[in-house]
Design a protein around this motif. Structure first.
Motif, PDB file in Angstrom:
ATOM      1  N   ARG A   1       0.854  -1.180   0.000  1.00 53.75           N
ATOM      2  CA  ARG A   1       0.000   0.000   0.000  1.00 53.75           C
ATOM      3  C   ARG A   1       0.893   1.233   0.000  1.00 53.75           C
ATOM      4  O   ARG A   1       1.759   1.373   0.857  1.00 53.75           O
ATOM      5  CB  ARG A   1      -0.900   0.015   1.235  1.00 53.75           C
ATOM      6  N   LEU A   2       0.623   2.136  -0.950  1.00 53.45           N
ATOM      7  CA  LEU A   2       1.438   3.332  -1.107  1.00 53.45           C
ATOM      8  C   LEU A   2       0.527   4.547  -1.176  1.00 53.45           C
ATOM      9  O   LEU A   2      -0.395   4.588  -1.989  1.00 53.45           O
ATOM     10  CB  LEU A   2       2.262   3.236  -2.398  1.00 53.45           C
ATOM     11  N   LEU A   3       0.789   5.515  -0.321  1.00 52.31           N
ATOM     12  CA  LEU A   3       0.099   6.798  -0.371  1.00 52.31           C
ATOM     13  C   LEU A   3       1.114   7.839  -0.821  1.00 52.31           C
ATOM     14  O   LEU A   3       2.156   8.000  -0.188  1.00 52.31           O
ATOM     15  CB  LEU A   3      -0.480   7.170   0.994  1.00 52.31           C
ATOM     16  N   VAL A   4       0.809   8.520  -1.919  1.00 50.78           N
ATOM     17  CA  VAL A   4       1.687   9.529  -2.491  1.00 50.78           C
ATOM     18  C   VAL A   4       1.091  10.894  -2.193  1.00 50.78           C
ATOM     19  O   VAL A   4      -0.067  11.161  -2.537  1.00 50.78           O
ATOM     20  CB  VAL A   4       1.825   9.340  -4.017  1.00 50.78           C
ATOM     21  N   ILE A   5       1.884  11.758  -1.568  1.00 53.76           N
ATOM     22  CA  ILE A   5       1.472  13.133  -1.300  1.00 53.76           C
ATOM     23  C   ILE A   5       2.508  14.024  -1.964  1.00 53.76           C
ATOM     24  O   ILE A   5       3.679  14.005  -1.578  1.00 53.76           O
ATOM     25  CB  ILE A   5       1.401  13.416   0.212  1.00 53.76           C
ATOM     26  N   THR A   6       2.079  14.764  -2.995  1.00 56.56           N
ATOM     27  CA  THR A   6       3.050  15.578  -3.717  1.00 56.56           C
ATOM     28  C   THR A   6       2.463  16.899  -4.180  1.00 56.56           C
ATOM     29  O   THR A   6       1.264  16.999  -4.443  1.00 56.56           O
ATOM     30  CB  THR A   6       3.628  14.807  -4.924  1.00 56.56           C
ATOM     31  N   SER A   7       3.339  17.866  -4.272  1.00 52.80           N
ATOM     32  CA  SER A   7       2.973  19.154  -4.853  1.00 52.80           C
ATOM     33  C   SER A   7       3.486  19.188  -6.283  1.00 52.80           C
ATOM     34  O   SER A   7       4.184  18.280  -6.731  1.00 52.80           O
ATOM     35  CB  SER A   7       3.596  20.289  -4.034  1.00 52.80           C
ATOM     36  N   THR A   8       3.115  20.225  -6.985  1.00 51.08           N
ATOM     37  CA  THR A   8       3.628  20.473  -8.331  1.00 51.08           C
ATOM     38  C   THR A   8       4.457  21.737  -8.252  1.00 51.08           C
ATOM     39  O   THR A   8       4.090  22.695  -7.577  1.00 51.08           O
ATOM     40  CB  THR A   8       2.466  20.644  -9.335  1.00 51.08           C
ATOM     41  N   TYR A   9       5.572  21.745  -8.943  1.00 51.93           N
ATOM     42  CA  TYR A   9       6.505  22.861  -8.867  1.00 51.93           C
ATOM     43  C   TYR A   9       6.683  23.484 -10.244  1.00 51.93           C
ATOM     44  O   TYR A   9       6.654  22.758 -11.263  1.00 51.93           O
ATOM     45  CB  TYR A   9       7.845  22.358  -8.325  1.00 51.93           C
ATOM     46  N   GLY A  10       6.876  24.774 -10.287  1.00 50.50           N
ATOM     47  CA  GLY A  10       7.171  25.449 -11.550  1.00 50.50           C
ATOM     48  C   GLY A  10       6.081  25.230 -12.585  1.00 50.50           C
ATOM     49  O   GLY A  10       4.899  25.408 -12.324  1.00 50.50           O
ATOM     50  N   ASP A  11       6.477  24.805 -13.767  1.00 52.87           N
ATOM     51  CA  ASP A  11       5.539  24.585 -14.865  1.00 52.87           C
ATOM     52  C   ASP A  11       5.152  23.112 -14.964  1.00 52.87           C
ATOM     53  O   ASP A  11       5.333  22.466 -15.999  1.00 52.87           O
ATOM     54  CB  ASP A  11       6.156  25.058 -16.182  1.00 52.87           C
ATOM     55  N   GLY A  12       4.642  22.563 -13.892  1.00 54.82           N
ATOM     56  CA  GLY A  12       4.160  21.186 -13.891  1.00 54.82           C
ATOM     57  C   GLY A  12       5.183  20.142 -13.511  1.00 54.82           C
ATOM     58  O   GLY A  12       4.925  18.951 -13.622  1.00 54.82           O
TER      59      GLY A  12
END
Length: 169
Positions: free
Chosen positions: A81-92
């Motif tokens: 089980r994997l939970l991914v929490i991520t933002s986006t930076y710059g132009d994607g």
């Protein structure tokens, strides 16, 4: 009075009154191991990863929180089980600490993850044209590599508290 209550509490745990049996111990619920990974430029996703771990621990699960910089395809392959929490930076683009794993799983010869169950929480700002693109990339690519979604991709705008709570539940 306080001392009497304290001592009564201790003695009540030592032995049951005569003629009564002790109640059976209740086993804690068997939880699932969950790997929580975060990609962030500012630390918000790290904070949410730790918060998710605390919530899941409280429900009996066994979370492990990792910076995406520590993540490899082999680690993903060993996770159920994997939970991914991520933002986006710059132009994607992915955040700096997520760039290597993002690139690895997007390679033509990337490992497949047929036994993986996952979900992605994507943070972004809807005033940018590539809103939550990094999270969308992870979600789409993990599915293409054979993984199964636990929950659909949750995209969060600047105010992420309510969507985070819904997603982690």
């Amino acid at each position: 009075m306080w001392l009497k209550g304290f001592l009564d509490g201790i003695s009540s745990t030592l032995a049951p009154p005569s003629g009564e049996s002790t109640p059976a111990a209740v086993a804690p619920p068997a939880g699932h191991p969950v790997t929580i990974v975060w990609g962030s430029q500012t630390g918000t996703c790290e904070t949410l990863g730790k918060k998710a771990a605390k919530i899941l621990s409280g429900k009996g699960h066994i979370p492990t929180v990792l910076d995406m910089q520590q993540l490899t395809p082999e680690v993903i392959g060993k996770s159920e089980r994997l939970l991914v929490i991520t933002s986006t930076y710059g132009d994607g683009e992915p955040p700096d600490n997520a760039a290597a794993i993002h690139s690895s799983i997007h390679a033509e010869d990337a490992l497949r993850f047929p036994a993986l169950n996952y979900s992605v929480l994507a943070l972004g700002d809807s005033s940018y044209p590539d809103f939550c693109k990094c999270g969308q990339d992870f979600d789409t690519r993990l599915a293409a590599l054979g993984a199964s979604r636990i929950a659909t991709l949750m995209e969060c705008d600047v105010d992420y508290d309510d969507p985070f709570d819904q997603w982690v539940e």
